[in-house]
Write a protein that holds these residues in place. Structure first.
Motif, PDB file in Angstrom:
ATOM      1  N   ILE A  80       0.825  -1.213   0.000  1.00 52.59           N
ATOM      2  CA  ILE A  80       0.000   0.000   0.000  1.00 52.59           C
ATOM      3  C   ILE A  80       0.863   1.270   0.000  1.00 52.59           C
ATOM      4  CG2 ILE A  80      -1.852   1.220   1.201  1.00 52.59           C
ATOM      5  CD1 ILE A  80      -2.702  -1.546   0.343  1.00 52.59           C
ATOM      6  N   VAL A 100      -6.592  -6.724   7.837  1.00 50.71           N
ATOM      7  CA  VAL A 100      -6.653  -5.971   6.588  1.00 50.71           C
ATOM      8  C   VAL A 100      -6.736  -4.473   6.905  1.00 50.71           C
ATOM      9  CG1 VAL A 100      -8.005  -5.552   4.508  1.00 50.71           C
ATOM     10  CG2 VAL A 100      -7.713  -7.880   5.351  1.00 50.71           C
ATOM     11  N   LEU A 141      -3.980  -1.422   6.181  1.00 54.24           N
ATOM     12  CA  LEU A 141      -4.307  -0.137   5.552  1.00 54.24           C
ATOM     13  C   LEU A 141      -3.738   1.017   6.380  1.00 54.24           C
ATOM     14  CD1 LEU A 141      -6.085   0.863   3.146  1.00 54.24           C
ATOM     15  CD2 LEU A 141      -7.867   1.269   4.812  1.00 54.24           C
ATOM     16  N   PHE A 201      -5.624 -11.168   4.050  1.00 55.43           N
ATOM     17  CA  PHE A 201      -6.759 -11.925   4.574  1.00 55.43           C
ATOM     18  C   PHE A 201      -6.474 -13.427   4.504  1.00 55.43           C
ATOM     19  CE2 PHE A 201     -10.685 -14.169   4.702  1.00 55.43           C
ATOM     20  CZ  PHE A 201     -11.344 -13.537   5.748  1.00 55.43           C
ATOM     21  N   ALA A 202      -5.913 -13.870   3.393  1.00 59.05           N
ATOM     22  CA  ALA A 202      -5.668 -15.303   3.230  1.00 59.05           C
ATOM     23  C   ALA A 202      -4.656 -15.807   4.256  1.00 59.05           C
ATOM     24  CB  ALA A 202      -5.169 -15.591   1.812  1.00 59.05           C
ATOM     25  N   PHE A 254      -4.826  -6.869  -0.181  1.00 66.14           N
ATOM     26  CA  PHE A 254      -5.988  -7.188   0.646  1.00 66.14           C
ATOM     27  C   PHE A 254      -6.202  -8.698   0.727  1.00 66.14           C
ATOM     28  CE2 PHE A 254     -10.557  -8.127  -0.447  1.00 66.14           C
ATOM     29  CZ  PHE A 254     -10.928  -8.441   0.847  1.00 66.14           C
ATOM     30  N   VAL A 255      -6.245  -9.352  -0.437  1.00 67.03           N
ATOM     31  CA  VAL A 255      -6.513 -10.786  -0.435  1.00 67.03           C
ATOM     32  C   VAL A 255      -5.368 -11.538   0.250  1.00 67.03           C
ATOM     33  CG1 VAL A 255      -7.019 -12.788  -1.857  1.00 67.03           C
ATOM     34  CG2 VAL A 255      -7.889 -10.568  -2.532  1.00 67.03           C
ATOM     35  N   GLY A 256      -4.121 -11.074   0.006  1.00 69.31           N
ATOM     36  CA  GLY A 256      -2.961 -11.736   0.589  1.00 69.31           C
ATOM     37  C   GLY A 256      -2.979 -11.694   2.107  1.00 69.31           C
ATOM     38  N   ILE A 266      -3.811   0.498 -14.054  1.00 70.75           N
ATOM     39  CA  ILE A 266      -4.208  -0.915 -14.002  1.00 70.75           C
ATOM     40  C   ILE A 266      -3.404  -1.607 -12.896  1.00 70.75           C
ATOM     41  CG2 ILE A 266      -4.336  -3.094 -15.263  1.00 70.75           C
ATOM     42  CD1 ILE A 266      -4.568  -1.549 -17.823  1.00 70.75           C
ATOM     43  N   THR A 312      -1.866  -0.366 -10.176  1.00 65.25           N
ATOM     44  CA  THR A 312      -2.152   0.028  -8.797  1.00 65.25           C
ATOM     45  C   THR A 312      -3.345  -0.716  -8.199  1.00 65.25           C
ATOM     46  OG1 THR A 312      -1.291   2.185  -9.342  1.00 65.25           O
ATOM     47  CG2 THR A 312      -2.504   2.013  -7.283  1.00 65.25           C
ATOM     48  N   PRO A 313      -4.524  -0.687  -8.863  1.00 63.24           N
ATOM     49  CA  PRO A 313      -5.647  -1.396  -8.216  1.00 63.24           C
ATOM     50  C   PRO A 313      -5.383  -2.881  -8.078  1.00 63.24           C
ATOM     51  CG  PRO A 313      -6.252  -0.672 -10.421  1.00 63.24           C
ATOM     52  CD  PRO A 313      -4.944  -0.011 -10.097  1.00 63.24           C
ATOM     53  N   ILE A 314      -4.657  -3.473  -9.036  1.00 67.17           N
ATOM     54  CA  ILE A 314      -4.407  -4.915  -8.945  1.00 67.17           C
ATOM     55  C   ILE A 314      -3.503  -5.208  -7.739  1.00 67.17           C
ATOM     56  CG2 ILE A 314      -3.235  -6.866 -10.084  1.00 67.17           C
ATOM     57  CD1 ILE A 314      -4.508  -5.958 -12.670  1.00 67.17           C
ATOM     58  N   PHE A 346      -3.261  -3.366  -5.029  1.00 68.16           N
ATOM     59  CA  PHE A 346      -4.076  -3.149  -3.828  1.00 68.16           C
ATOM     60  C   PHE A 346      -4.931  -4.386  -3.536  1.00 68.16           C
ATOM     61  CE2 PHE A 346      -4.161   1.800  -4.044  1.00 68.16           C
ATOM     62  CZ  PHE A 346      -2.921   1.826  -3.453  1.00 68.16           C
ATOM     63  N   ILE A 347      -5.528  -4.934  -4.594  1.00 67.89           N
ATOM     64  CA  ILE A 347      -6.380  -6.111  -4.399  1.00 67.89           C
ATOM     65  C   ILE A 347      -5.547  -7.282  -3.881  1.00 67.89           C
ATOM     66  CG2 ILE A 347      -7.748  -7.844  -5.645  1.00 67.89           C
ATOM     67  CD1 ILE A 347      -8.728  -5.513  -7.430  1.00 67.89           C
TER      68      ILE A 347
END
Lengths: 507, 175
Positions: A218, A418, A422, A409-410, A405-407, A395, A397-399, A401-402
């Motif tokens: 982030i 999460v 942030l 959480f997983a 987040f998923v990393g 393209i 940056t948002p990928i 960020f996603i």
């Protein structure tokens, strides 16, 4: 000697197993890509992709991440040369001569020199690694908590003495990381500590990965967006076989400086604060000093591209040495690898060689293979990677960020982490803008629990006598580390004083 | 806000934060000294290191007053105004995405975020945007939910049901 050869052969065979070899390929590709993207370096790639590696067994996972680390060192040169912006901080020195070469229309030459120099750097350093690692691990086996603690002090001292950042801010960053590591249940007394606002979520502590992904995912993307405004421009490059053949004849021009830079890079890389960025800058300076034509540096001298590229690759291998043998990471990237090893249930340090030889030698073997794979992929796919650079930040940056987040959480299964990621990411970004270095905090949160435990064990053993760390009869190694640490911490004071004297005499 | 002001505020905030940490150690009743027969108390590490944090921040504050840090002499804006918009919108969109996860679940939230960012911040075409969104959602489902068997949050029950159907389908035909 023969024993090492045997183990190495087993490691090499292991790295050709289908899964491991696939991991080498995937890691090198990912590394080249991440290294080539301006703003993203090995540390970002390793932090963001660590959660994904839980798919495969630990050996395959570390092979993937090590290959990524390695590939990113090659990839950094791509944007340094074609964009004039370093793809990662480790490729800063490559810009000095890589960019002028590209402007003269010799981008292909620069790119090939970077790839081949990286290969030489990688090869020399991995040989040094193979020779140094087993004896060092042997020595480290005798270490008690005093030595462990002293080594960590030494690791942090390198940030103060050699990090080159503002000193109070560096110390703050180290302490912050160490304190964050203490959140949650105390390992010795079992008491909960630093439970902010009585939130039960803090009882599980602050995972190092939450901090690492926050800062290197982030925070780093916010930083890059601000620096570049989301736009980049680049030169087109294409490499053909004919040109490569022609280039091979030129290697001897930069071979001596490259070899020297590789050895330098390896040893600088083993220092926690130094790592690949200063190694490449030092190698650049060295190449310039020993050149017959120092004035051509900065105007497109091929040695100016080769030397830093060899050094940064060598340094990435060098930083693995203290991680594997002593359990002390040699760079922020290896700090995250070290944290990963703890998650995989391995205990980093000298015992790895005895308890998990498959893991260690599989990794070492894979580094030899990855070196060949990366140079081949790099030379073959240069045009493709240059196209990748055209991928807009809107393209990427948002990928990223996603994935952050998923990393997170997983890995932890908690939305709380999460949110924490942030907050830490934003905080890291804001502090970094004020010249607070963030790498020491990441290293400190990984080493924090180990440092605290070794300190308390030593003191319990010595009945509270703090001189146990500097007792020459009982713990000479610990004493040595602490002496070097003190010298390192005083070094900036001394050099500051000298500068003042010099300024006075100048007027 | 200038970089100079930002450094002042940051060093004050960090001093307060460090003192807060020390206070927390104290109110938790942790021992910050030697406990006879037991060794160093559990508060030793966090307490004294937090004190160090407070002192280094105080040091920065002193140097701010003496204008010895480069930041304390820098009157340029803390964040350039023409870049601030991009950084702010990225961070707000990300926060919104994480917030929406609890309501509509991971996948819808990711799709909305990526779609918004690409279409309205990046001004990419609709076909490009939809292809990337679809690709991202499918790869994350495949990688995390399928290969890693990680249950990512699905939001409120009505959104969760849709995924139950998908999961059943997967278990029935692909496992």
């Amino acid at each position: 000697m023969f024993e090492i050869a045997d183990l190495l052969a087993a490691g090499l065979i292991q790295s050709f197993e289908p899964l491991n070899f696939a991991m080498i390929l995937a890691g090198c590709m990912a590394g080249l890509f991440i290294g080539a993207m301006p703003g993203l370096g090995s540390v970002n790639g390793v932090a963001i992709l660590l959660p994904v590696t839980f798919l495969v067994p630990p050996t395959a996972a570390i092979i993937f991440l090590a290959a990524l680390y390695y590939g990113a060192m090659y990839g950094g040169a791509i944007s340094s040369i074609t964009l004039g912006i370093p793809g990662a901080s480790t490729a800063v020195a490559t810009v000095f001569d890589g960019r002028p070469m590209a402007q003269k229309g010799k981008a292909n030459q620069a790119m090939m020199a970077a790839a081949i120099a990286s290969f030489i750097g990688g090869t020399i350093s991995i040989i040094l690694f193979t020779l140094f690692a087993p004896p060092l691990a042997e020595v480290a086996l005798k270490f008690g908590p005093q030595e462990e603690f002293a080594l960590m002090i030494l690791a942090f001292a390198t940030f103060i003495g050699l990090g080159g950042d503002d000193i109070p801010k560096t110390i703050f960053s180290i302490l912050l990381g160490l304190v964050m590591a203490a959140v949650g249940f105390d390992i010795i007394s079992g008491k909960p500590r630093l439970i902010f606002f009585d939130m039960v979520e803090f009882q599980r502590g602050i995972g190092f990965l939450v901090l690492a992904i926050g800062i290197y995912g982030i925070g780093e993307m916010l930083w890059t967006l601000e620096q570049t405004g989301g736009k980049i421009k680049f030169d087109r490059v294409s490499a053909t076989w004919a040109e490569l053949k022609k280039h091979l004849g030129e290697i001897k021009k930069y071979l001596p400086t490259t070899s020297l830079s590789s050895v330098l890079g390896f040893f600088v890389g083993t220092l926690p604060a130094a790592g690949a960025t200063p190694a490449s800058l030092m190698a650049y300076g060295l190449a310039k000093t020993f050149s017959k034509d120092p004035d051509s540096f900065g105007k497109g001298n091929i040695s100016g591209v080769a030397a830093p590229e060899a050094a940064n690759n060598a340094a990435s291998t060098g930083s693995m040495l203290p991680m594997i043998t002593l359990g002390i990471p040699g760079s922020p990237t290896t700090a995250i690898l070290l944290g990963g090893m703890i998650i995989w249930g391995l205990r980093p340090g000298p015992l790895l060689f005895a308890n998990n030889p498959d893991f260690v030698w599989g990794l070492i073997g894979s580094m030899y293979v990855a070196n060949f794979v990366t140079v081949a992929l790099n030379l073959a796919l240069i045009p493709l990677f240059v196209r990748v650079l055209a991928m807009p930040f809107t393209i990427l940056t948002p990928i990223i960020f996603i994935l952050c987040f998923v990393g997170v959480f997983a890995t932890t299964d908690r939305m709380f982490d999460v949110w924490l990621m942030l907050v830490l990411g934003l905080g890291g970004y804001l502090l970094r803008k004020l010249n607070y270095p963030v790498a020491p905090a990441v290293l400190a949160i990984v080493l924090g629990p180990l440092a605290e435990r070794s300190m308390r064990q030593s003191l319990i053993g010595s009945q509270g006598d703090v001189t146990t760390f500097i007792s020459i009869s009982e713990h000479p190694i610990s004493l040595g580390c602490i002496v070097i640490a003190v010298v390192l911490m005083l070094y900036p004071v001394w050099s500051n004083y000298r500068r003042k004297i010099a300024n006075k005499t100048a007027f | 806000m200038s970089t100079r002001t930002a450094e002042l505020l940051a060093s004050i905030a960090l001093i307060v934060f460090s003192l807060g940490l020390m206070w927390t150690v104290h109110t938790d009743g942790l021992k910050i000294g030697w406990v006879p027969e037991r060794g160093p108390g559990s508060g030793v590490w966090p307490f004294w290191l937090s004190l160090g944090m407070a002192l280094t921040s105080l040091w920065t504050l002193v140097r701010w007053f003496r204008r010895t840090t480069p930041e304390s002499r820098n009157e340029a804006p803390y964040i350039e105004s023409d870049r601030f918009g991009l950084v702010a919108i990225s961070f707000i969109a990300l926060t919104a995405m994480i917030f929406l996860v609890a309501i509509v679940g991971t996948y819808i939230s990711i799709a909305l975020f990526l779609g918004f960012y690409m279409r309205f911040v990046g001004k990419h075409s609709w076909p490009m945007t939809s292809a990337t969104v679809l690709g991202a959602v499918i790869s994350i489902y495949f990688l995390f939910e399928w290969q890693l068997s990680k249950y990512l949050p699905k939001g409120l029950p009505m959104f969760e049901d849709g995924f139950l159907w998908l999961d059943n389908f997967r278990w029935e035909y692909f496992m």
